[in-house]
Design a protein around this motif. Structure first.
Motif, PDB file in Angstrom:
ATOM      1  N   LYS A   4      74.049  61.312  52.716  1.00 49.36           N
ATOM      2  CA  LYS A   4      72.748  61.285  52.038  1.00 49.36           C
ATOM      3  C   LYS A   4      71.788  60.294  52.668  1.00 49.36           C
ATOM      4  O   LYS A   4      70.600  60.524  52.708  1.00 49.36           O
ATOM      5  N   GLY A   5      72.280  59.189  53.167  1.00 48.49           N
ATOM      6  CA  GLY A   5      71.416  58.171  53.760  1.00 48.49           C
ATOM      7  C   GLY A   5      71.033  58.449  55.202  1.00 48.49           C
ATOM      8  O   GLY A   5      70.213  57.752  55.782  1.00 48.49           O
ATOM      9  N   LEU A   6      71.612  59.482  55.812  1.00 48.80           N
ATOM     10  CA  LEU A   6      71.325  59.817  57.197  1.00 48.80           C
ATOM     11  C   LEU A   6      69.930  60.419  57.315  1.00 48.80           C
ATOM     12  O   LEU A   6      69.565  61.321  56.569  1.00 48.80           O
ATOM     13  N   ARG A   7      69.138  59.906  58.251  1.00 55.29           N
ATOM     14  CA  ARG A   7      67.776  60.404  58.457  1.00 55.29           C
ATOM     15  C   ARG A   7      67.621  60.928  59.872  1.00 55.29           C
ATOM     16  O   ARG A   7      68.246  60.434  60.795  1.00 55.29           O
ATOM     17  N   PHE A   8      66.751  61.925  60.017  1.00 59.57           N
ATOM     18  CA  PHE A   8      66.433  62.472  61.329  1.00 59.57           C
ATOM     19  C   PHE A   8      64.939  62.722  61.381  1.00 59.57           C
ATOM     20  O   PHE A   8      64.364  63.268  60.448  1.00 59.57           O
ATOM     21  N   GLN A   9      64.287  62.313  62.471  1.00 61.45           N
ATOM     22  CA  GLN A   9      62.872  62.586  62.650  1.00 61.45           C
ATOM     23  C   GLN A   9      62.561  62.668  64.137  1.00 61.45           C
ATOM     24  O   GLN A   9      63.037  61.861  64.929  1.00 61.45           O
ATOM     25  N   SER A  24      61.628  66.905  60.779  1.00 59.01           N
ATOM     26  CA  SER A  24      62.646  66.076  60.144  1.00 59.01           C
ATOM     27  C   SER A  24      63.682  66.958  59.467  1.00 59.01           C
ATOM     28  O   SER A  24      63.566  68.182  59.452  1.00 59.01           O
ATOM     29  N   LYS A  25      64.659  66.316  58.887  1.00 62.37           N
ATOM     30  CA  LYS A  25      65.736  67.021  58.198  1.00 62.37           C
ATOM     31  C   LYS A  25      65.202  67.841  57.022  1.00 62.37           C
ATOM     32  O   LYS A  25      65.730  68.895  56.695  1.00 62.37           O
ATOM     33  N   THR A  26      64.121  67.397  56.413  1.00 64.08           N
ATOM     34  CA  THR A  26      63.599  68.054  55.214  1.00 64.08           C
ATOM     35  C   THR A  26      62.430  68.998  55.476  1.00 64.08           C
ATOM     36  O   THR A  26      61.929  69.627  54.559  1.00 64.08           O
TER      37      THR A  26
END
Length: 69
Positions: A4-9, A24-26
């Motif tokens: 859940k805390g993993l971010r991608f941009q 991004s991931k979202t």
């Protein structure tokens, strides 16, 4: 493993020096980057931001919210 805390941009230059596609991931958004300010358009709405370079001081304001469908 909880990711859940993993971010991608990723920011991709579309038309240098001022149009970028942000991925991004979202989802994705567009950034229009001018000398003293920036407009970001995405699924959460339109945001205006400005700042003083090198100081870490910045201001961000949502100027238009996306309508919920």
């Amino acid at each position: 493993m909880n990711l859940k805390g993993l971010r991608f941009q990723k920011r991709v230059k579309i038309l240098p020096p001022f149009i970028y596609l942000n991925i991004s991931k979202t989802g994705w958004s567009w950034t229009f980057d001018f000398i003293l300010f920036r407009l970001n358009v995405g699924k959460r709405g339109v945001f205006f931001s400005t700042g003083l370079p090198g100081t870490g001081i910045s201001y961000r304001k949502q100027i238009k919210k996306q309508k919920k469908t």
